[in-house]
Design an enzyme around this catalytic site. Structure first.
Site, PDB file in Angstrom:
ATOM      1  NE  ARG A 112      -3.781   0.213   2.251  1.00 52.71           N
ATOM      2  CZ  ARG A 112      -4.994   0.132   1.707  1.00 52.71           C
ATOM      3  NH1 ARG A 112      -5.460  -1.038   1.296  1.00 52.71           N
ATOM      4  NH2 ARG A 112      -5.741   1.208   1.573  1.00 52.71           N
ATOM      5  CE1 TYR A 220      -0.929  -8.729  -1.390  1.00 53.83           C
ATOM      6  CE2 TYR A 220      -2.789 -10.113  -0.732  1.00 53.83           C
ATOM      7  CZ  TYR A 220      -2.187  -8.868  -0.818  1.00 53.83           C
ATOM      8  OH  TYR A 220      -2.833  -7.758  -0.325  1.00 53.83           O
ATOM      9  CG  ASP A 299     -12.513   2.953   2.981  1.00 52.48           C
ATOM     10  OD1 ASP A 299     -13.048   2.273   2.095  1.00 52.48           O
ATOM     11  OD2 ASP A 299     -11.493   2.580   3.600  1.00 52.48           O
TER      12      ASP A 299
END
Length: 410
Positions: A112, A220, A299
């Site tokens: 991120r 991952y 969000d």
């Protein structure tokens, strides 16, 4: 920019996360100046891994940052779902070249903070964007002709358009509804480690998901394959019961939740950093994303559970949509934001609504439900994209709503 006082700006973005920075960049690319305020002293992202489907990488291409993103991301070859109780494969989705051929853009996984830094660098290089930190908005007063904002340090703004990208606990959302985040009862422990320190055998080209009763583990690689990202999620009885923070969702409760899983899952969950956990929240869908000269995105507008991997992706879609409508209705911001709502609310709300039953399906504990789920999963081929075209295909050429129930979506 650190001076306090009053500022008249054309477009003000509140919030400097992935959605806010992408929105500022998208709008500036149309030739419109943008002012962005962020309450934190620096631009940072909490969390580690991030999945980006073709719907998001398509946006990155439009923003001119896809090349930089691909340089630090990982291009997974497949996503695979396993049963955490017995290790059996349930289903999968072929990614890599076949996926890219179908949708025109890749499926990526990355850190991120890497994406945030790429967007930040692009914004800093854009002369039409002004970025300010240490600005906590405490008052918002829309009028027919503008929007007035006041920050905790006394700084004030008058803007033609205000875009709220201020996250799950959005202050601007209060203009639309007086609601609170909804707890799922689940918590997540997450973190990264050097790929060579991964405690179980890993395939650096796979996204691996283990599902079990009231838990799931996602794994991952990120940072061009140098790090391994892991997220261990479980239903916390102590969190759901409202036990004080220091005594709830403890590492011991995490270990107990994963005790009955197969060795690779249990060992991996035990290897994740125990220093912090994150309760998982969403909110009920809104009836409106726009009101006069104010609109919400990301969000702030449609917080969703993470299971679809669409939180950041939908925020990126919001960004390019907002830029487009503001450019199309350059002299009528109210009409522009109304158009944004009409374009984005149905699709983002669909993702938001589907995330809840999708999470329930991952976490099934009922034997009959598990048997039906597993049978449905095992019956589909990994290269069958029919259930995900609605999400990843170019919306100009594909239906914008899913044609199947979440129980059959891979």
């Amino acid at each position: 920019m650190t001076d306090h006082g009053h500022h008249d700006v054309r477009t003000l973005v509140v919030g400097g996360g992935i959605g806010g920075l992408a929105t500022a960049l998208a709008i500036a690319r149309t030739g419109r100046p943008v002012h962005l305020v962020e309450q934190a002293p620096a631009f940072t992202e909490v969390g580690a891994g991030l999945q980006l489907g073709a719907n998001a990488t398509r946006v990155m291409d439009r923003l001119g940052v896809l090349g930089a993103v691909e340089a630090v991301a990982v291009h997974p070859e497949r996503a695979v779902m396993f049963d955490a109780r017995n290790g059996e494969k349930l289903t999968g989705l072929t990614l890599g070249s076949l996926y890219r051929q179908r949708y025109g853009f890749p499926y990526l996984v990355m850190h991120r903070s890497d994406l945030l830094q790429i967007l930040l660098d692009a914004c800093l290089a854009e002369p039409l964007i002004t970025l300010e930190n240490n600005r906590t908005v405490i008052e918002v007063a829309p009028t027919a002709d503008d929007v007035l904002l006041k920050c905790a340090d006394g700084t004030t703004y008058r803007a033609d358009v205000v875009l709220g990208a201020d996250g799950l606990h959005s202050r601007l959302r209060r203009l639309f509804i007086d609601d609170e985040p909804v707890s799922s009862g689940y918590v997540a422990y997450r973190g990264t480690m050097p790929i060579e320190d991964a405690t179980t055998q890993v395939d650096v080209n796979d996204i691996v998901l283990w599902v079990g009763p009231r838990l799931h583990l996602m794994q991952y690689p990120v940072r061009a394959g140098a790090l391994y990202n892991q997220v261990a999620v479980f239903y916390s009885k102590t969190f759901a019961a409202g036990v004080p923070d220091s005594d709830r969702a403890t590492p011991d409760e995490l270990d107990e939740a994963y005790a009955a899983t197969v060795d690779p899952v249990r060992i991996s969950a035990a290897s994740i950093s125990r220093t912090r956990h994150w309760p998982l929240f969403d909110r009920d869908p809104l009836e409106h994303f726009a009101q006069g000269r104010v609109a919400l995105l990301g969000d702030a507008a449609h917080p969703m559970l993470q299971v679809l991997g669409q939180g950041a992706c939908q925020a990126l879609e919001d960004a390019v949509c907002l830029a487009g409508v503001l450019d199309e209705h350059v002299d009528n911001p109210v009409k522009a934001l109304t158009a944004y709502e009409q374009l984005r609310l149905p699709r983002a709300t669909t993702c938001q609504r589907l995330a809840r039953p999708w999470a329930d399906m991952w976490h099934l504990a009922d034997p009959v439900g598990l048997a039906l789920r597993d049978r449905a999963f095992r019956s589909r081929a990994d290269d069958d994209y029919s259930d995900v075209d609605w999400l990843y295909a170019d919306p100009t050429g594909q239906p914008a709503t899913p044609t199947t129930s979440p129980e059959t979506t891979p």
